[in-house]
Write an enzyme that holds these catalytic residues in place. Structure first.
Site, PDB file in Angstrom:
ATOM      1  N   SER A 215       9.996   0.412   0.418  1.00  9.00           N
ATOM      2  CA  SER A 215       9.827   1.432  -0.624  1.00  9.00           C
ATOM      3  C   SER A 215       9.247   0.778  -1.863  1.00  9.00           C
ATOM      4  CB  SER A 215      11.177   2.096  -0.916  1.00  9.00           C
ATOM      5  OG  SER A 215      10.995   3.239  -1.716  1.00  9.00           O
ATOM      6  N   ASN A 216       9.317   1.452  -2.999  1.00 13.09           N
ATOM      7  CA  ASN A 216       8.804   0.880  -4.245  1.00 13.09           C
ATOM      8  C   ASN A 216       9.666   1.336  -5.413  1.00 13.09           C
ATOM      9  OD1 ASN A 216       7.659   3.447  -5.375  1.00 13.09           O
ATOM     10  ND2 ASN A 216       6.530   3.341  -3.446  1.00 13.09           N
ATOM     11  N   HIS A 217       9.291   0.912  -6.624  1.00 11.71           N
ATOM     12  CA  HIS A 217      10.158   1.122  -7.789  1.00 11.71           C
ATOM     13  C   HIS A 217       9.948   2.459  -8.503  1.00 11.71           C
ATOM     14  CE1 HIS A 217      11.958  -2.763  -7.674  1.00 11.71           C
ATOM     15  NE2 HIS A 217      10.780  -3.385  -7.670  1.00 11.71           N
ATOM     16  N   SER A 218       9.161   3.368  -7.937  1.00  8.67           N
ATOM     17  CA  SER A 218       8.902   4.613  -8.668  1.00  8.67           C
ATOM     18  C   SER A 218      10.220   5.348  -8.957  1.00  8.67           C
ATOM     19  CB  SER A 218       7.989   5.513  -7.825  1.00  8.67           C
ATOM     20  OG  SER A 218       7.932   6.783  -8.417  1.00  8.67           O
ATOM     21  N   ALA A 281       4.474   7.772  -5.726  1.00  6.08           N
ATOM     22  CA  ALA A 281       4.015   6.448  -5.298  1.00  6.08           C
ATOM     23  C   ALA A 281       4.257   6.392  -3.787  1.00  6.08           C
ATOM     24  CB  ALA A 281       4.790   5.364  -6.024  1.00  6.08           C
TER      25      ALA A 281
END
Ligand code: C5P
Length: 408
Positions: A215-218, A281
């Site tokens: 995943s990512n930090h959005s 994102a």
């Protein structure tokens, strides 16, 4: 947190009748005042068994009205004026007894007399035991009140404070009452009324095995702020949100998704729309086949090779649709350098109408501020760095202008 002064200059008369939920009225007063409202209260005699006029007076900063036959209060402000000076009357909690009086036009105490004299909208938040709410007499009274134009919020389902019984009868949550009050008193122009908007927000999660994901930090803050601003402007908003920890905005339909494929499917189902804004994102890649069981270390010291495939580009797919293409398709581009140049390339490559390029060189994920450049086919416009809410409002202003000038 900056609280929007959505009730600035508004006068709200809160009528508190006698139920255990009266304790929540104290919080309601605070939330209404935080938003700029002047709050005056009428308390029924029974309400004073649950909260004191002293507490209510301290929180409102106003005289609390409790008696119909109070010469001092009547000289100060008569009950008719009290009723007339309110932009909105909220009855919270509204007991079965007070609803029955209202439905039949009785006026034998201050609360019921004021309610008979009001000309402003009245919002009731019923709170009672589920058996009382379900009783045919209460249902008849509720129907009558609705037919009379009285607005309702709740009652909600859940456990009762005093008996622990479950059923319908709990007073609406305080913030739901506040949101409803804001909606009733909102007389701002609605330039996007009748328009439908689809927005993606937050990250996506791509499963590796049942317990791990990429995943990512959005945080979803910017996308959610745009969804809220579009709803404020009157649009009918569907927010397709990846896993986030922030609250969903009021007045939007939220579709929760996990993976990029889920998000693409949800966007597809949400179309047709007039406006589509892609803020999420989205993970560009996913593991081609998720391991059915938790993957184990095999002692080789090597991370197992993951076979990755590309996710659908949701923005490009929608922007390049032959049928049901939204009139305005907006994408985001996170860039660390050459913002404008890269955004222009992205605009053409994806087929979007506008790209909002955000400068992520100083970190933007999870923060409340954003520094963006709006890139359209006609040129680029750098906006001063501001809060994500301000960026959202500005973008929505531009969207509204575009729909004003271009007949779409
Ligand atoms: O290609 P890039 O990821 O930089 O493009 C960013 C824009 O495209 C954002 O608006 C993002 O929401 C959207 N996007 C998408 N689906 C993807 C990847 C990006 O909608 N799979």
């Amino acid at each position: 947190m900056v609280i929007r002064q959505s009730l600035e200059g508004r006068s709200i008369l809160l009528i508190i009748s006698g139920g255990i939920a009266a304790y929540k009225s104290l919080d309601l007063i605070r939330r209404l005042r935080e938003r700029g409202a002047r709050v005056r209260c009428v308390m029924s005699e029974a309400a004073q068994n649950f909260v004191t006029p002293m507490a209510v007076g301290a929180l409102t900063g106003e005289t609390v009205f409790t008696q119909l036959w109070d010469r001092d209060a009547e000289q100060d402000i008569g009950h008719i004026r009290l009723a007339r000076e309110a932009d909105l009357v909220i009855v919270a909690p509204a007991t079965a007894d007070l609803m029955a009086k209202m439905a039949n036009g009785l006026a034998n105490d201050l609360a019921s007399t004021v309610l008979l004299a009001v000309s402003s909208p009245v919002l009731v938040a019923p709170a009672m035991n589920p058996a009382m709410w379900d009783h045919p007499a209460t249902q008849r009274n509720a129907d009558q009140l609705m037919a009379d134009g009285i607005l309702f919020t709740g009652p909600a389902d859940g456990e009762m404070a005093e008996s622990g019984e479950a059923g319908t009868g709990r007073m609406s949550e305080v913030m739901d009452i506040v949101t409803e009050a804001e909606r009733v008193l909102d007389d701002r122009p609605k330039p996007l009324a009748g328009k439908r908007a689809v927005i993606t927000s937050g990250p996506t999660r791509e499963a590796i095995d049942p317990v791990r994901y990429i995943s990512n930090h959005s945080s979803g803050k910017q996308g959610h702020a745009i969804a809220a601003a579009l709803a404020d402007a009157g649009a009918d908003v569907i927010l397709v949100s990846g896993p986030v920890t922030i609250d969903p905005p009021a007045d939007v339909t939220v579709v929760d998704v996990v993976s990029a494929q889920d998000m693409a499917d949800a966007v597809d189902r949400a179309l047709p729309a007039d406006i589509a804004v892609f803020v999420a994102a989205v993970a560009d890649w996913r593991v081609s086949s998720q391991a059915p069981e938790k993957m184990k270390k095999d002692g080789s010291g090597q991370f197992p090779a993951l076979d990755m495939v590309e996710n659908p580009d949701i923005l490009r797919g929608v922007a390049q649709r032959k049928e049901n293409r939204p009139a305005l398709v907006i994408g985001f581009a996170a860039e660390t350098e050459k913002l404008e140049e890269h955004a222009k390339v992205k605009l053409a490559k994806k087929g979007a109408d506008w790209i909002v390029a955000n400068d992520v060189s100083e970190g933007v994920f999870g923060t409340d501020r954003n520094s963006v450049t709006l890139v359209t086919k006609g040129g680029a416009e750098k906006w001063p760095a501001s809060s994500k809410d301000q960026v959202a409002m500005r973008l929505v202003e531009r969207i509204a202008e575009r729909f004003e000038t271009v007949a779409v």
